[in-house]
Design an enzyme around this catalytic site. Structure first.
Site, short mmCIF file in Angstrom:
data_model
loop_
_atom_site.label_atom_id
_atom_site.label_comp_id
_atom_site.label_asym_id
_atom_site.label_seq_id
_atom_site.Cartn_x
_atom_site.Cartn_y
_atom_site.Cartn_z
N HIS A 1 0.83 -1.21 0.00
CA HIS A 1 0.00 0.00 0.00
C HIS A 1 0.86 1.26 0.00
O HIS A 1 0.57 2.24 -0.71
CB HIS A 1 -0.93 0.01 1.22
N LYS A 2 1.92 1.24 0.79
CA LYS A 2 2.81 2.40 0.85
C LYS A 2 3.43 2.67 -0.52
O LYS A 2 3.49 3.83 -0.97
CB LYS A 2 3.89 2.17 1.90
#
Length: 499
Positions: free
Chosen positions: A353-354
């Site tokens: 996600h990052k």
């Protein structure tokens, strides 16, 4: 004068290796018995279904000798070294246990997931073999080596709490209030380990150690408490279960199976208290070495598991085609409803996600198209033999909450699958984007993996188990946790069973 046998270095390494493999697929016998009783008395359909899936998964793991949970845990070892013990090794005990962990987690027959990152502050690169282990050593009387070996998952470990109370404060009140705020990320039903007194570090160690003790709450309830400590244990047990949190936080009769407390003298001005929960994937074993060879581990009787039948036919849930999701279909899903998912989904956890968010902010394309798709928060175990994928249960979803405000509108992602509740900001983002959040049962990883028909890493392979996979699933059982209007089962469910 008796002659003490030398304890061989090989016996230490082999015993810890075998112990780690053993606990990866065998629940302790008493835990199965307590969980079975919780299943038999549960009145919440959602919680009963969740406990049933955990029991089915436990039996499957025991028979197939594959991990109970995809998070095969960080190795925790409490070693008690007899002062008269003779050890035929010049290596530190830490080095021997690390070698055992390396062998156990890199096993060809039953590989376990490596979850340890070697540098916690900066690069956070996976060590690749789940070392180093967390080792605590105590010098005691005797001529033996005693070990408590456990594998502690991140979901429950992350819910650890510590406080220094006023000496006149109620430990019971603090524990109950704390558990009420923990959410379901620790995968109840499980066990609470509580340390009271000593120093800061002593308190934490006691809370972790006491989780390895045999379960005895039924005995205490049947005969009545025989000490003030048992009275406090019963009080906390009854008050926590009265919160109505239930299995997986869905609302139900049983949140904790037992409450264990260990205390130690402390400073007159202090009352340090630590709380460490153990999840539905409770894993530990005790053994001792006396110089007569490695430890032997006796498997539990498969008849200890109840014959629970989980219905995953069309009649037990709404069938959903993940390859043709529409807003109208998602709008029809109701909190607490069972869905059977078939089609394509992607996986992704914190690290993925990052990276996706960094790419979006830099104006770069994502490696996968998430529009009208589903993402599963999972870090699976490697497959063996003819497996498509190893045990693949959900991870705690709240860690992904911070990404949703940007990710959902930018990608068109419609469905997220994980475990436990979502925070307020995440629920608002889900409702705003007419998306939905579903949960799979934490502690049923081997069962869930049987719904996966294909799995292929497609992006960020350097992240290991946190890479993005493309999966095709068939009749994967999940439950609607947050609908497109922002109604959460983790709010309405416990409210029904609070007493």
């Amino acid at each position: 004068m008796a002659v003490t046998n030398w304890i061989a270095e090989k016996d230490i390494v082999d015993s810890v290796t075998d112990a780690l493999q053993f606990i990866s697929y065998f629940h302790p016998q008493d835990f199965v018995q307590y969980l079975s009783r919780a299943y038999s008395v549960e009145t919440s359909p959602s919680a009963r279904s969740a406990i049933g899936q955990i029991l089915v998964n436990s039996r499957m793991a025991a028979m197939g000798k594959r991990p109970l949970c995809q998070d095969t845990g960080v190795v925790n070892v409490f070693a008690r070294v007899g002062i008269e013990a003779r050890i035929a090794s010049k290596k530190p005990l830490q080095e021997l246990i690390d070698e055992a962990a390396r062998r156990a987690y890199l096993s060809d027959e039953n590989p376990l997931r490596a979850s340890v990152v070697a540098d916690p502050l900066f690069a956070r690169r996976n060590s690749g073999d789940n070392t180093p282990a967390m080792v605590n050593v105590e010098l005691v009387a005797g001529d033996k080596l005693e070990f408590d070996v456990s594998a502690k998952g991140g979901g429950s470990e992350n819910k650890t709490k510590f406080a220094v109370l006023e000496p006149s404060d109620s430990v019971s009140d603090w524990v109950v209030k704390t558990v009420e705020k923990l959410g379901a990320g620790w995968c109840p039903p499980g066990i609470l380990g509580i340390g009271v007194g000593g120093s800061v570090e002593k308190t934490m160690l006691m809370a972790k150690q006491v989780l390895n003790e045999p379960l005895d709450m039924w005995d205490i309830l049947r005969r009545g408490p025989s000490s003030k400590l048992e009275e406090v244990r019963v009080e906390i047990y009854e008050r926590v279960n009265a919160l109505g949190i239930g299995a997986q936080g869905l609302g139900g009769m049983t949140t904790v199976l037992d409450v264990k407390i260990r205390s130690f003298p402390t400073h007159a001005a202090s009352l340090p208290v630590a709380l460490i929960p153990n999840c539905a994937a409770t894993r530990h074993v005790h053994f001792s070495l006396d110089g007569f060879g490695p430890a032997q581990f006796e498997p539990p009787d498969i008849h200890d598991w109840p014959q629970v039948i989980i219905d995953h036919t069309a009649s037990s849930g709404r069938r959903v085609d993940l390859d043709h999701l529409t807003d109208d279909e998602i709008a029809g899903w109701k909190p607490g409803e069972t869905l059977l998912l078939s089609g394509t989904l992607f996986t992704g956890r914190d690290a993925a996600h990052k990276r996706m968010l960094e790419a979006l902010r830099a104006g770069q394309p994502l490696p996968v198209d998430l529009r009208n798709k589903a993402i599963y928060y999972v870090g699976p175990v490697d497959p063996v033999g003819d497996e498509v994928i190893g045990p693949a249960g959900p991870t705690t979803s709240t860690r992904m909450d911070r990404f949703l405000d940007e990710l959902l509108p930018a990608t068109g992602l419609k469905v997220m699958i994980g475990k436990a509740e979502r925070g307020d900001s995440a629920i608002r983002a889900i409702a705003k984007n007419k998306a939905a959040y579903l949960i799979a049962v934490g502690g049923a990883a081997y069962l869930v993996s049987k719904a996966v028909r294909s799995a292929q890493p497609v992006a960020y392979q350097d992240l290991g188990m946190e890479a993005i996979y493309r999966m095709v699933v068939e009749d994967m059982p999940v439950m609607v946790a947050v609908d497109c209007r922002g109604t959460s089962i983790h709010t309405v469910g416990p409210a029904l069973y609070r007493r």
